[in-house]
Design a protein around this motif. Structure first.
Motif, PDB file in Angstrom:
ATOM      1  N   ILE A 208      -0.715  -1.421   4.087  1.00 17.65           N
ATOM      2  CA  ILE A 208      -2.105  -0.888   3.791  1.00 17.65           C
ATOM      3  C   ILE A 208      -2.922  -0.864   4.817  1.00 17.65           C
ATOM      4  N   SER A 209      -3.673   0.224   4.927  1.00 19.46           N
ATOM      5  CA  SER A 209      -4.194   0.748   6.091  1.00 19.46           C
ATOM      6  C   SER A 209      -5.629  -0.385   6.420  1.00 19.46           C
ATOM      7  N   GLY A 210      -6.018  -0.863   5.194  1.00 18.63           N
ATOM      8  CA  GLY A 210      -7.291  -1.879   5.427  1.00 18.63           C
ATOM      9  C   GLY A 210      -8.595  -1.028   5.433  1.00 18.63           C
TER      10      GLY A 210
ATOM     11  N   HIS B 236      -4.087  -4.096  -8.959  1.00 24.52           N
ATOM     12  CA  HIS B 236      -5.039  -3.275  -7.928  1.00 24.52           C
ATOM     13  C   HIS B 236      -6.047  -4.298  -7.329  1.00 24.52           C
ATOM     14  N   ILE B 237      -5.908  -4.499  -6.123  1.00 27.61           N
ATOM     15  CA  ILE B 237      -7.045  -5.312  -5.502  1.00 27.61           C
ATOM     16  C   ILE B 237      -7.837  -4.788  -4.719  1.00 27.61           C
ATOM     17  N   GLY B 238      -9.250  -5.196  -4.768  1.00 24.47           N
ATOM     18  CA  GLY B 238     -10.340  -4.446  -3.818  1.00 24.47           C
ATOM     19  C   GLY B 238     -11.519  -4.441  -4.449  1.00 24.47           C
ATOM     20  N   GLN B 239     -12.424  -3.662  -3.980  1.00 27.71           N
ATOM     21  CA  GLN B 239     -13.818  -3.319  -4.321  1.00 27.71           C
ATOM     22  C   GLN B 239     -13.819  -3.082  -5.757  1.00 27.71           C
ATOM     23  N   THR B 240     -12.783  -2.170  -6.155  1.00 30.46           N
ATOM     24  CA  THR B 240     -13.256  -1.489  -7.562  1.00 30.46           C
ATOM     25  C   THR B 240     -11.654  -2.160  -8.324  1.00 30.46           C
ATOM     26  N   GLY B 241     -10.996  -3.160  -7.735  1.00 27.19           N
ATOM     27  CA  GLY B 241     -10.067  -3.935  -8.509  1.00 27.19           C
ATOM     28  C   GLY B 241     -10.217  -5.427  -8.557  1.00 27.19           C
TER      29      GLY B 241
ATOM     30  N   ILE C  24     -12.196  -0.243   4.038  1.00 24.81           N
ATOM     31  CA  ILE C  24     -13.348  -1.264   3.793  1.00 24.81           C
ATOM     32  C   ILE C  24     -13.249  -1.717   2.301  1.00 24.81           C
ATOM     33  N   GLN C  25     -13.032  -0.676   1.559  1.00 25.40           N
ATOM     34  CA  GLN C  25     -12.831  -1.195   0.060  1.00 25.40           C
ATOM     35  C   GLN C  25     -11.836  -2.083  -0.225  1.00 25.40           C
ATOM     36  N   HIS C  26     -10.698  -1.704   0.345  1.00 25.63           N
ATOM     37  CA  HIS C  26      -9.623  -2.864   0.210  1.00 25.63           C
ATOM     38  C   HIS C  26     -10.054  -4.387   0.621  1.00 25.63           C
ATOM     39  N   LEU C  27     -10.575  -4.058   1.997  1.00 26.63           N
ATOM     40  CA  LEU C  27     -10.812  -5.431   2.538  1.00 26.63           C
ATOM     41  C   LEU C  27     -11.760  -6.314   1.768  1.00 26.63           C
TER      42      LEU C  27
ATOM     43  N   CYS D  48      -1.457  -4.631  -5.159  1.00 27.38           N
ATOM     44  CA  CYS D  48      -1.470  -3.426  -4.385  1.00 27.38           C
ATOM     45  C   CYS D  48      -2.758  -2.849  -3.889  1.00 27.38           C
ATOM     46  N   SER D  49      -2.816  -1.641  -3.431  1.00 27.05           N
ATOM     47  CA  SER D  49      -4.075  -0.997  -2.930  1.00 27.05           C
ATOM     48  C   SER D  49      -4.292  -0.287  -4.165  1.00 27.05           C
ATOM     49  N   LYS D  50      -5.565   0.626  -4.234  1.00 22.42           N
ATOM     50  CA  LYS D  50      -5.841   1.174  -5.250  1.00 22.42           C
ATOM     51  C   LYS D  50      -4.941   2.568  -5.369  1.00 22.42           C
TER      52      LYS D  50
ATOM     53  N   GLY E 232       0.842  -1.236   0.098  1.00 29.66           N
ATOM     54  CA  GLY E 232      -0.197  -0.012   0.017  1.00 29.66           C
ATOM     55  C   GLY E 232       0.764   1.259   0.083  1.00 29.66           C
ATOM     56  N   ARG E 233       0.277   2.346   0.344  1.00 28.40           N
ATOM     57  CA  ARG E 233       1.047   3.768   0.085  1.00 28.40           C
ATOM     58  C   ARG E 233       2.066   3.650   1.370  1.00 28.40           C
ATOM     59  N   GLY E 234       1.949   2.674   2.130  1.00 24.70           N
ATOM     60  CA  GLY E 234       3.217   2.775   3.447  1.00 24.70           C
ATOM     61  C   GLY E 234       4.553   2.198   2.671  1.00 24.70           C
ATOM     62  N   MET E 235       4.434   1.798   1.451  1.00 27.31           N
ATOM     63  CA  MET E 235       5.528   1.409   0.803  1.00 27.31           C
ATOM     64  C   MET E 235       6.339   2.479   0.093  1.00 27.31           C
ATOM     65  N   LYS E 236       5.815   3.794   0.198  1.00 31.55           N
ATOM     66  CA  LYS E 236       6.368   5.134   0.261  1.00 31.55           C
ATOM     67  C   LYS E 236       6.679   5.300  -1.426  1.00 31.55           C
ATOM     68  N   GLY E 237       6.694   4.364  -2.289  1.00 31.21           N
ATOM     69  CA  GLY E 237       7.072   4.952  -3.658  1.00 31.21           C
ATOM     70  C   GLY E 237       7.604   3.781  -4.421  1.00 31.21           C
TER      71      GLY E 237
ATOM     72  N   ASP F  79       7.844  -1.264  11.118  1.00 25.54           N
ATOM     73  CA  ASP F  79       8.229  -0.579   9.688  1.00 25.54           C
ATOM     74  C   ASP F  79       8.400  -1.519   8.563  1.00 25.54           C
ATOM     75  N   VAL F  80       7.641  -1.629   7.646  1.00 21.12           N
ATOM     76  CA  VAL F  80       7.842  -2.745   6.675  1.00 21.12           C
ATOM     77  C   VAL F  80       9.285  -2.818   6.027  1.00 21.12           C
ATOM     78  N   PHE F  81      10.003  -1.673   5.941  1.00 23.57           N
ATOM     79  CA  PHE F  81      11.269  -1.707   5.448  1.00 23.57           C
ATOM     80  C   PHE F  81      12.338  -2.575   6.353  1.00 23.57           C
TER      81      PHE F  81
ATOM     82  N   ILE G 149       1.222  -6.172   8.068  1.00 21.82           N
ATOM     83  CA  ILE G 149       2.369  -5.547   8.514  1.00 21.82           C
ATOM     84  C   ILE G 149       2.288  -4.043   8.446  1.00 21.82           C
ATOM     85  N   ASN G 150       1.952  -3.181   9.747  1.00 21.90           N
ATOM     86  CA  ASN G 150       1.658  -1.935   9.466  1.00 21.90           C
ATOM     87  C   ASN G 150       2.554  -1.109  10.849  1.00 21.90           C
ATOM     88  N   LYS G 151       3.075   0.079  10.573  1.00 26.08           N
ATOM     89  CA  LYS G 151       3.769   0.600  11.769  1.00 26.08           C
ATOM     90  C   LYS G 151       2.459   1.366  12.576  1.00 26.08           C
TER      91      LYS G 151
HETATM   92  C1  LIG Z   1     -15.775   3.860  -4.022  1.00 28.07           C
HETATM   93  C2  LIG Z   1     -14.498   3.474  -3.703  1.00 28.07           C
HETATM   94  C3  LIG Z   1     -13.801   2.231  -4.105  1.00 28.07           C
HETATM   95  C4  LIG Z   1     -12.615   2.025  -3.845  1.00 28.07           C
HETATM   96  N1  LIG Z   1     -12.081   1.039  -4.152  1.00 28.07           N
HETATM   97  C5  LIG Z   1     -10.589   0.645  -3.364  1.00 28.07           C
HETATM   98  C6  LIG Z   1     -10.117  -0.576  -3.837  1.00 28.07           C
HETATM   99  O1  LIG Z   1     -10.745  -1.447  -4.790  1.00 28.07           O
HETATM  100  N2  LIG Z   1      -9.115  -1.229  -3.429  1.00 28.07           N
HETATM  101  C7  LIG Z   1      -8.198  -0.379  -2.646  1.00 28.07           C
HETATM  102  O2  LIG Z   1      -7.100  -0.553  -2.167  1.00 28.07           O
HETATM  103  N3  LIG Z   1      -8.710   0.970  -2.039  1.00 28.07           N
HETATM  104  C8  LIG Z   1     -10.002   1.227  -2.670  1.00 28.07           C
HETATM  105  N4  LIG Z   1     -10.605   2.453  -2.404  1.00 28.07           N
HETATM  106  C9  LIG Z   1      -9.605   3.365  -1.381  1.00 28.07           C
HETATM  107  C10 LIG Z   1      -9.793   3.011   0.051  1.00 28.07           C
HETATM  108  O3  LIG Z   1     -10.995   3.870   0.402  1.00 28.07           O
HETATM  109  C11 LIG Z   1      -8.444   3.329   0.651  1.00 28.07           C
HETATM  110  O4  LIG Z   1      -8.175   4.977   0.596  1.00 28.07           O
HETATM  111  C12 LIG Z   1      -7.244   2.821   0.018  1.00 28.07           C
HETATM  112  O5  LIG Z   1      -7.434   1.409   0.261  1.00 28.07           O
HETATM  113  C13 LIG Z   1      -6.074   3.177   0.949  1.00 28.07           C
HETATM  114  O6  LIG Z   1      -4.764   2.707   0.601  1.00 28.07           O
HETATM  115  P1  LIG Z   1      -3.625   2.309   1.266  1.00 28.07           P
HETATM  116  O7  LIG Z   1      -3.843   1.546   2.505  1.00 28.07           O
HETATM  117  O8  LIG Z   1      -2.280   1.852   0.471  1.00 28.07           O
HETATM  118  O9  LIG Z   1      -3.034   3.839   1.763  1.00 28.07           O
HETATM  119  P2  LIG Z   1      -3.485   4.479   3.160  1.00 28.07           P
HETATM  120  O10 LIG Z   1      -4.717   4.463   3.684  1.00 28.07           O
HETATM  121  O11 LIG Z   1      -2.555   5.737   3.190  1.00 28.07           O
HETATM  122  O12 LIG Z   1      -2.397   3.533   4.204  1.00 28.07           O
HETATM  123  C14 LIG Z   1      -1.010   3.354   4.375  1.00 28.07           C
HETATM  124  C15 LIG Z   1      -0.856   2.624   5.509  1.00 28.07           C
HETATM  125  O13 LIG Z   1       0.583   2.381   5.547  1.00 28.07           O
HETATM  126  C16 LIG Z   1       1.057   2.413   6.763  1.00 28.07           C
HETATM  127  N5  LIG Z   1       2.462   2.745   6.788  1.00 28.07           N
HETATM  128  C17 LIG Z   1       2.995   3.855   6.391  1.00 28.07           C
HETATM  129  N6  LIG Z   1       4.436   3.871   6.439  1.00 28.07           N
HETATM  130  C18 LIG Z   1       4.671   2.437   6.936  1.00 28.07           C
HETATM  131  C19 LIG Z   1       5.798   1.883   7.045  1.00 28.07           C
HETATM  132  N7  LIG Z   1       7.086   2.418   6.860  1.00 28.07           N
HETATM  133  N8  LIG Z   1       5.732   0.609   7.543  1.00 28.07           N
HETATM  134  C20 LIG Z   1       4.481   0.013   7.903  1.00 28.07           C
HETATM  135  N9  LIG Z   1       3.431   0.686   7.593  1.00 28.07           N
HETATM  136  C21 LIG Z   1       3.545   1.945   7.125  1.00 28.07           C
HETATM  137  C22 LIG Z   1       0.023   3.559   7.519  1.00 28.07           C
HETATM  138  O14 LIG Z   1       0.071   3.086   8.803  1.00 28.07           O
HETATM  139  C23 LIG Z   1      -1.307   3.402   6.833  1.00 28.07           C
HETATM  140  O15 LIG Z   1      -1.940   2.527   7.491  1.00 28.07           O
HETATM  141  C24 LIG Z   1     -11.928   2.896  -2.842  1.00 28.07           C
HETATM  142  C25 LIG Z   1     -12.572   3.816  -2.241  1.00 28.07           C
HETATM  143  C26 LIG Z   1     -13.584   4.199  -2.938  1.00 28.07           C
HETATM  144  C27 LIG Z   1     -14.410   5.724  -2.158  1.00 28.07           C
END
Ligand SMILES: Cc1cc2nc3c(=O)[nH]c(=O)nc-3n(C[C@H](O)[C@H](O)[C@H](O)COP(=O)(O)OP(=O)(O)OC[C@H]3O[C@@H](n4cnc5c(N)ncnc54)[C@H](O)[C@@H]3O)c2cc1C
Lengths: 245, 320
Positions: free
Chosen positions: B264-266, B246-251, B268-271, B231-233, B206-211, B302-304, B283-285
């Motif tokens: 990945i924060s978790g 892309h995995i999740g509700q829309t993937g 509901i749309q990803h779950l 990966c997350s959306k 997820g976005r926690g992977m930084k880039g 930290d994932v890294f 794995i989440n910090k």
């Molecule tokens: C209609 C709709 C449909 C959607 N469909 C999807 C879908 O299909 N799939 C999907 O994934 N999302 C979907 N989303 C988006 C969803 O709501 C979230 O925004 C998205 O899943 C968040 O992605 P993320 O967890 O990667 O990022 P974030 O929510 O930003 O989470 C990043 C996480 O990484 C952790 N983190 C940061 N740095 C580190 C580190 N160094 N080590 C460990 N952990 C770290 C943080 O604590 C945080 O929990 C949808 C949203 C809507 C409104």
């Protein structure tokens, strides 16, 4: 170009799902309904295509009167008119028959909808509509351009994508990143109020499937936490306890 | 009236999810006191007689050169032709499977249930359980039509193999030109990559992977575990990873044996896309990340730092 966009009306993605009547009916209490997110992508692309090269966008929903505010929102985003088929969307074949019945009268160049609805996740309607109309269908489509009567589009395949070219008419099941979701502006909301929304009765059919019972998944057990310093122990547990490695 | 199973290939190799579907079809056939036939379309590198191990005695092979490229409309025509004497058609869930199931249902006027998670109940009528609301619930559906099509999710059955061998017959139905009217301009496919729908193990970021430049530790773990990557959306929206991950509700919705979520924060749309997984590791910090509530195992950190430790342990313990 005449475009038909079919939208499903589904619980919001964050809705808590529950059932009533001995788990035979969806519990609508407290649930907010939305147009399917994939359908929103289809609608957004349809409106963009109309803005680029003219034509009309008609929105179609098979559903009851509760769907009308959601249909109006699609009009506010830029569709020109709407049709509601006054029936409960019981199964994919039934919905496809309704869409096909209307499409036969109107000869749309493009019929767009989401790749799947997010309630039953079937991803069936576009294919059945294509088959009933005897025209090509593709899904999931993530890019779409129209040049005269030719469509150039990309379809997601496992591990990648395929770029295709085909002649209109076509039925396409859409997904991101075909377009950005559009948010209606004030002017759109105002004009949507007076745009035509026609209600028609369904055409007959014999139901092919019927849901008899709903179930919720079993509650998840407690999470087992592993200290970060001992991360390697996770691999041991996945091997010996969970037995997935 | 028999059971027909569409067996999907990828680069000529029979897909694992299709072997599960074949075993599923053979079980349904046994329940209905009939036999299961496998249908393979396009070139096959796998020795098709080995499909007998999954419970089918007969394999139909449609190998017309025009079918070399997966074409849902043409394939649906072949499936419908082969299903002439079938009561039930079983198809493994995949993007090709979904598209051809719908066209075939239209052709056959068949009842169609997607995302089936268990064998049907055939004690009275024909009822199947499927995942709905993107994994948030299940429905039991009665299928009344004379012909029934099921798309089956991964892990609906665990195949037990025999040493039987199947006979392979060529199958050459008429192929209407209209089904080949679309022109394929190009195909981009990551080669040698394990597909998400077939993978037993998925490591997802997820976005926690930084880039995009920080994915290597995740790829290393995936390699050590022979896992596919997801990966997350936001990650695919930001083009850090290709959209097909892309995995999740829309993937893509996945139901592997093991899903490992990294940063990945978790939401509901990803779950919604992963809750069919047998075992979930998070794995989440952030100890408050909602994903921990859906997890079987969790590591706060930290994932890294954690990913390399997991990779090392996997290499030591699995010899990979
Ligand atoms: C209609 C709709 C449909 C959607 N469909 C999807 C879908 O299909 N799939 C999907 O994934 N999302 C979907 N989303 C988006 C969803 O709501 C979230 O925004 C998205 O899943 C968040 O992605 P993320 O967890 O990667 O990022 P974030 O929510 O930003 O989470 C990043 C996480 O990484 C952790 N983190 C940061 N740095 C580190 C580190 N160094 N080590 C460990 N952990 C770290 C943080 O604590 C945080 O929990 C949808 C949203 C809507 C409104």
């Amino acid at each position: 170009m005449k475009i038909l966009v079919c939208i499903s009306v589904v619980p919001d993605t964050t809705a808590k799902i529950s059932f009533t009547d001995g788990d035979t009916k969806f519990n609508k209490a407290g649930v907010q309904f939305i147009a399917g997110p994939y359908d929103d992508y289809a609608l957004s692309r349809a409106v963009e295509l109309k803005e680029q090269s003219g034509g009309t966008v008609t929105v179609l929903n098979v559903g009851d009167a509760d769907a009308e505010p959601i249909i109006r929102k699609a009009l506010a985003v830029g569709a020109d008119d709407a049709i509601r088929v006054n029936a409960e969307p019981t199964d994919a074949y039934f919905v496809a028959e309704q869409i096909a019945a209307i499409a036969r009268q109107e000869n749309y160049d493009l019929i767009l909808m989401g790749r799947e609805s997010i309630d039953f996740n079937g991803g069936q309607v576009h294919g059945i509509v294509g088959e009933l109309l005897g025209i090509a269908s593709f899904s999931p489509v993530m890019k779409l351009d129209i040049d005269g009567t030719t469509a150039r589009f990309a379809r997601e395949i496992e591990g990648g994508k395929e770029s295709l070219e085909a002649s209109l008419p076509l039925v396409l099941g859409c997904q991101e990143p075909i377009a950005e979701w559009k948010i209606p502006n004030m002017r759109g909301i105002m004009t949507a109020r007076t745009k035509p929304l026609k209600v028609v009765e369904p055409v007959g059919h014999d139901s092919l499937t019927q849901v008899t019972q709903f179930e919720l998944p079993p509650a998840k057990g407690a999470v087992k936490m592993i200290p970060a310093e001992d991360a390697g122990q996770l691999i041991t547990l996945l091997r010996t306890e969970a037995k997935v490695l | 009236m028999s059971v027909l199973v569409f067996v999907e290939t990828d680069g000529g190799e029979v897909k694992k999810s299709s072997l599960e579907a074949l075993y599923y079809g053979a079980k349904v056939a046994a329940q209905l006191h009939t036999t299961a036939t496998a249908l393979v379309i396009g070139p096959a590198a796998t020795d098709l007689t080995t499909l007998g191990q999954y419970g089918t005695a007969e394999v139909l092979h449609a190998s017309d050169a025009r079918l070399a490229q997966a074409n849902p409309m043409a394939y649906a025509g072949v499936v419908a032709a082969a299903a002439e004497n079938a009561e039930v058609v079983v198809i493994a869930k995949s993007s090709l499977g979904d598209a051809l199931a719908a066209r075939a249902a239209g052709k056959l006027k068949a009842g169609l249930v997607s995302n089936v998670t268990e064998l049907p109940d055939t004690s009275a009528g024909f009822r199947v359980k499927s995942s709905i609301y993107t994994g948030k619930a299940f429905a039991v559906t009665e299928m009344k039509a004379g012909k029934k099509i099921l798309t089956v999710k991964k892990n609906a059955v665990s195949p037990e193999l025999t040493d039987a061998s199947a006979s392979v017959k060529p199958f050459a139905p008429a192929l209407p030109d209209a089904d080949f009217a679309a022109k394929v301009l190009s195909t981009e496919k990551a080669s040698g990559e394990l597909s998400l729908s077939d993978a037993d193990i998925i490591v997802s970021g997820g976005r926690g992977m930084k880039g995009p430049d920080h994915w290597q530790p995740l790829l290393d773990l995936a390699q050590a575990l022979h896992a596919a990557t997801g990966c997350s959306k936001p990650v695919s929206d930001l083009d850090w990873r290709p959209h097909h991950e892309h995995i999740g509700q829309t993937g893509i919705k996945v139901s592997p044996n093991l899903y490992i979520a990294c940063g990945i924060s978790g939401a509901i749309q990803h779950l919604a896309g992963v809750n069919g997984s047998k075992v979930i590791v998070v794995i989440n910090k952030d100890p408050e990340a909602p994903f921990f509530k859906a997890a079987d195992y969790g590591i706060v950190g930290d994932v890294f730092e954690i990913l390399p430790r997991l990779t090392q342990a996997a290499k030591e313990q699995l010899g990979s």
